[in-house]
Each structure stands twice: as structure tokens, then as C-alpha cells.
Design an enzyme around this catalytic site. Sequence first.
Site, PDB file in Angstrom:
ATOM      1  N   TYR A  40       0.818  -1.215   0.000  1.00 27.46           N
ATOM      2  CA  TYR A  40       0.000   0.000   0.000  1.00 27.46           C
ATOM      3  C   TYR A  40       0.853   1.267   0.000  1.00 27.46           C
ATOM      4  O   TYR A  40       0.666   2.158   0.820  1.00 27.46           O
ATOM      5  CB  TYR A  40      -0.973  -0.005   1.183  1.00 27.46           C
ATOM      6  CG  TYR A  40      -2.159  -0.895   0.921  1.00 27.46           C
ATOM      7  CD1 TYR A  40      -3.218  -0.442   0.135  1.00 27.46           C
ATOM      8  CD2 TYR A  40      -2.218  -2.190   1.416  1.00 27.46           C
ATOM      9  CE1 TYR A  40      -4.308  -1.255  -0.140  1.00 27.46           C
ATOM     10  CE2 TYR A  40      -3.301  -3.016   1.140  1.00 27.46           C
ATOM     11  CZ  TYR A  40      -4.341  -2.538   0.364  1.00 27.46           C
ATOM     12  OH  TYR A  40      -5.416  -3.338   0.082  1.00 27.46           O
ATOM     13  N   TYR A 166     -11.801  -5.640   6.976  1.00 26.47           N
ATOM     14  CA  TYR A 166     -10.673  -5.901   6.073  1.00 26.47           C
ATOM     15  C   TYR A 166     -10.514  -7.413   5.952  1.00 26.47           C
ATOM     16  O   TYR A 166     -10.379  -8.114   6.956  1.00 26.47           O
ATOM     17  CB  TYR A 166      -9.360  -5.283   6.588  1.00 26.47           C
ATOM     18  CG  TYR A 166      -8.218  -5.624   5.659  1.00 26.47           C
ATOM     19  CD1 TYR A 166      -8.084  -4.964   4.440  1.00 26.47           C
ATOM     20  CD2 TYR A 166      -7.319  -6.639   5.958  1.00 26.47           C
ATOM     21  CE1 TYR A 166      -7.074  -5.302   3.550  1.00 26.47           C
ATOM     22  CE2 TYR A 166      -6.309  -6.984   5.073  1.00 26.47           C
ATOM     23  CZ  TYR A 166      -6.192  -6.314   3.879  1.00 26.47           C
ATOM     24  OH  TYR A 166      -5.200  -6.659   2.990  1.00 26.47           O
ATOM     25  N   ASP A 267     -13.438 -14.733   9.755  1.00 19.83           N
ATOM     26  CA  ASP A 267     -12.074 -14.436   9.324  1.00 19.83           C
ATOM     27  C   ASP A 267     -11.253 -14.112  10.568  1.00 19.83           C
ATOM     28  O   ASP A 267     -11.307 -12.997  11.090  1.00 19.83           O
ATOM     29  CB  ASP A 267     -12.091 -13.269   8.334  1.00 19.83           C
ATOM     30  CG  ASP A 267     -10.682 -12.844   7.909  1.00 19.83           C
ATOM     31  OD1 ASP A 267      -9.702 -13.349   8.488  1.00 19.83           O
ATOM     32  OD2 ASP A 267     -10.577 -11.982   7.014  1.00 19.83           O
ATOM     33  N   LYS A 296      -1.689 -15.260   9.286  1.00 21.87           N
ATOM     34  CA  LYS A 296      -0.801 -14.391  10.058  1.00 21.87           C
ATOM     35  C   LYS A 296       0.018 -15.121  11.123  1.00 21.87           C
ATOM     36  O   LYS A 296       1.093 -15.618  10.819  1.00 21.87           O
ATOM     37  CB  LYS A 296      -1.618 -13.232  10.618  1.00 21.87           C
ATOM     38  CG  LYS A 296      -2.017 -12.275   9.473  1.00 21.87           C
ATOM     39  CD  LYS A 296      -2.422 -10.903   9.931  1.00 21.87           C
ATOM     40  CE  LYS A 296      -2.356  -9.907   8.793  1.00 21.87           C
ATOM     41  NZ  LYS A 296      -3.649  -9.479   8.286  1.00 21.87           N
TER      42      LYS A 296
HETATM   43  C1  LIG Z   1      -4.176  -9.610   6.961  1.00 22.33           C
HETATM   44  C2  LIG Z   1      -5.569 -10.069   6.841  1.00 22.33           C
HETATM   45  C3  LIG Z   1      -6.027 -10.735   5.697  1.00 22.33           C
HETATM   46  C4  LIG Z   1      -5.151 -10.970   4.499  1.00 22.33           C
HETATM   47  O1  LIG Z   1      -4.057 -11.769   4.774  1.00 22.33           O
HETATM   48  P1  LIG Z   1      -2.775 -11.744   3.794  1.00 22.33           P
HETATM   49  O2  LIG Z   1      -1.889 -12.803   4.324  1.00 22.33           O
HETATM   50  O3  LIG Z   1      -2.199 -10.352   3.908  1.00 22.33           O
HETATM   51  O4  LIG Z   1      -3.279 -12.009   2.421  1.00 22.33           O
HETATM   52  C5  LIG Z   1      -7.329 -11.169   5.679  1.00 22.33           C
HETATM   53  N1  LIG Z   1      -8.160 -10.954   6.721  1.00 22.33           N
HETATM   54  C6  LIG Z   1      -7.760 -10.328   7.844  1.00 22.33           C
HETATM   55  C7  LIG Z   1      -8.714 -10.147   8.974  1.00 22.33           C
HETATM   56  C8  LIG Z   1      -6.457  -9.842   7.933  1.00 22.33           C
HETATM   57  O5  LIG Z   1      -6.065  -9.184   9.037  1.00 22.33           O
END
Ligand SMILES: *Cc1c(COP(=O)(O)O)cnc(C)c1O
Length: 446
Positions: A40, A166, A267, A296
Amino acid sequence: MTCTAHSKSPAPAHARARRSKSRDWARDLAFDQNHLWHPYAGIGAPVWPVVAADGVRLRLADGRQLIDGMSSWWAAIHGYNHPALNRAVRAQLKRMAHVMFGGLTHGPAIDLGRRLVDLTPAALEKVFLCDSGSVAVEVAVKMAVQYWQARGRPAKHRLLALRGAYHGDTFAAMSVCDPVTGMHRLFSGLVPKQVFAPRPACRFDAPWEPSAIAEFAALIAAHKDELAAVILEPIAQGAGGMWFYHPQYLREVRALCDAHGVLLIADEIATGFGRTGRFLACDHASVTPDILCLGKALTGGYMTLAATVTTAEIAAAIGHGEAGCLMHGPTFMANPLACAAAVASIDLLTTGDWVTQVSRIGAQLARELGACRGLAAVADVRVLGAIGVVETREALTLAALTARFVDAGVWLRPFGRLVYVMPPYVISPEDLSVLTAAIADVLSGM
Ligand SMILES: *Cc1c(COP(=O)(O)O)cnc(C)c1O
């Protein structure tokens, strides 16, 4: 033998050290600023060169050490250069770095799969290992869409998401990010149009307001025949605004999904593995999603890897659908090095004392960041688990602020009107105080 590429005698350590010292950082930084994209950012955005990282410290090329407040975006929960994680990756490297997962399998994937099945809610038992968080979200969306296809309900292919969300940067993931901050208008025609409910209004620590779910309830009822799934970040919205909402909201969403025949995708890519004070953020509400995304911190910040986990029922339906399989299969699926790092990271977590670490960090953040509430520049302070957020009244200038934090010896990466900290769980109280003092100091000068 004259082949030196596989020579058994590598250059002596002092020679290697000399070579790395002789790196011309001025020249290298100029190259970076001319040629490399960073996340970004435009080409040429300021960057700081890191040459090593250990524990909670990043070492810059000029020798300065920074205390890390970001865990490299939620990932490095055990700190950097951890002996157990290093050992796991080295041991796997000796066996094989990678092998295709189509038609083959391997120990690290099986060991990781077992742990994910054990650690996630009982109903979640079918594991898809993929490359990154965004891909895990793509896979979750495909699972939901293919499920309804297989059930003879192809019209159910849209998603209901939350503003302020996000979910990643690929197109399906983008489509469920906040449409304003995600700049959907730049990609109109390419990003599918989803249904959006307002950001949950009721704060995590405020008394529950039943009106907070009203608009969501109306939207899911109105769109149920075209909705495959609701997707949300349970309890803590991350990169879309660092916002913590009431567990009752999540319980109401689960009940509404059941009532209207809509799947729930949680998520937990940012929130999983203890960051919010529970192993999963869903645990704050005792809610089990139909599909769960992890990423992550999955590998303790060592390698890129993510997972999408679902129920036997959804997996079976997909298997009986027109395709006969889930329509996804990345080249580097279940990379053995990444799986080995994940297994070691999960074992560190489950045999360690993350509950105490996270709650201690949370209490200290509440105390020390709480003091920022009195500052003129500050609009709000909120803390959940090992996440501390200071929201300012005015938008922040990222470059200037980052430089001031670096001067103060800390690594923080604010965005919008948010300065936030989510350190490795192993941070000491003294190091955490350096981070919070830097935040207070920088914000008091605004
Ligand atoms: C970081 C993140 C993503 C995307 O993960 P990447 O490994 O960067 O593709 C998706 N959902 C949430 C909640 C995130 O914090």
C-alpha cells in the site's frame, strides 16, 4: 569435483560477515526506492533497512535497535529468531523444502492438520492449507458458493459483510472489505457487489444495545435468498479500523444466519492464536462459524501460510457437487517448511503461557495508553487482549510519525487516525513501556 555450488566448505564466518558489512546501503536503498513496491505504498515511499531481528528487537542497517510493536502485522507472536522455530525449519529443510501436494502428502501437513482440527471448535474438521490470508478468504468464499450450488441453490452466491472490515487484497476478498476505504470505485465492474451492514455500533466493553443488530437483521432477511454467507472478523476488526465490538453482536449474527439459512465465515486471520485474549475471537461469544480462516500468526511469523477450516457437512456437499471437488489448489499448497514452522509455533503456544502473557500486556496497555485519553489530539483509546489502539482526532501523517517513532527506538506503523500496538507476546513490561511512552510522547506534541 570443480562444482562449487554444492561445495561442502562454505566461506568462513568472518568472510561472510565482511561481505554483509560491505553492503552499500545508500546504493541499495536508492535501488529499492526506484524499483520495489512496498505494501500500500507508491514506489519511493520511505523505508528503513532491517539487517536482523531477535526477540522483540529489529536491528537497522545503521546499528540502531527498534522495539517491535507490530509483530510484523500480527504474525511474530513468539518474537523473532526463536530457537524452536529455527530448529523446526532447519530440520524440515534437511528432509525437503517443498513437494507438490497434488496426489502426495507429508508429515508436516498431517501434523498441522491434526493440531488445527483439535484446536478449533469440534464441528470444524476439514482443513484447506493455502498460501496467504487473502487466499484463505478466497477459498472460504468458494466453499460457501460451491456448497449452495451443490445444494441446488445457485442464486445464493453473494456475501453479507460489515463496513469497516478488512479481509485481504485479492478480488473476492476485496469485495468484502469496507467499500470506501477499500476504494471499490477504482475497480467497479471487477469487484463483485456485496451487501454491507454498518460497522457494529456496540463497543466490546459497553452494555449490549439490542438496536445494534437491527440493520444487520433487516439486511440478512431481505437478501437471504441470494446470500451464500456472512463474512466478518469476529469481535475485533483489524486493518479496516481497529474496532472492537460486543460479543452479543456475534451471537445474534450466528442466530440470524441459522434462522435464514446463510453460512457464517469467521475471518480470524488477525485475531486467531490468542491475540484478543481468547484462542479464537469467536470464543468470546462461544460461537462456532461454518467456515474459519486462519493466517498471520499461524507460522509464528516465519513463512506465509494460511488455512480455511470447515465442517464435514459443507465438505461432503462440495464433494457431491457438479465439480466433485473444491475448485482450488495452489502450487505451493501446504509447503512443508511453512507447515513445520506452524506446528512448532502452535506447540510453543499451547505448551506456553500465552493466556497470562496476553492478559498482562492488555492490563499494561490499558493503564499506560489509557493515560493518553487526556491528550488534546486523542479521540479514543481502546484495548482488547494484546492489542492497544489510540485513535486521534485528525488524520496522521504516516511518514513523519514513523520517523519520530524510529527516533524514539520503536517500530510502529500508524494508519488513518490510528496509532496501534500489538507486540509479540514475549515482550517484557519494560520494553512495552518504551512503546507506550513513545506513543504518549509523540501524541502529546500534536
Ligand atoms: C491480513 C488479513 C487478511 C489478508 O491476509 P494476507 O496474508 O495479507 O493475504 C485477511 N483478513 C484479515 C482479517 C487480515 O487481518
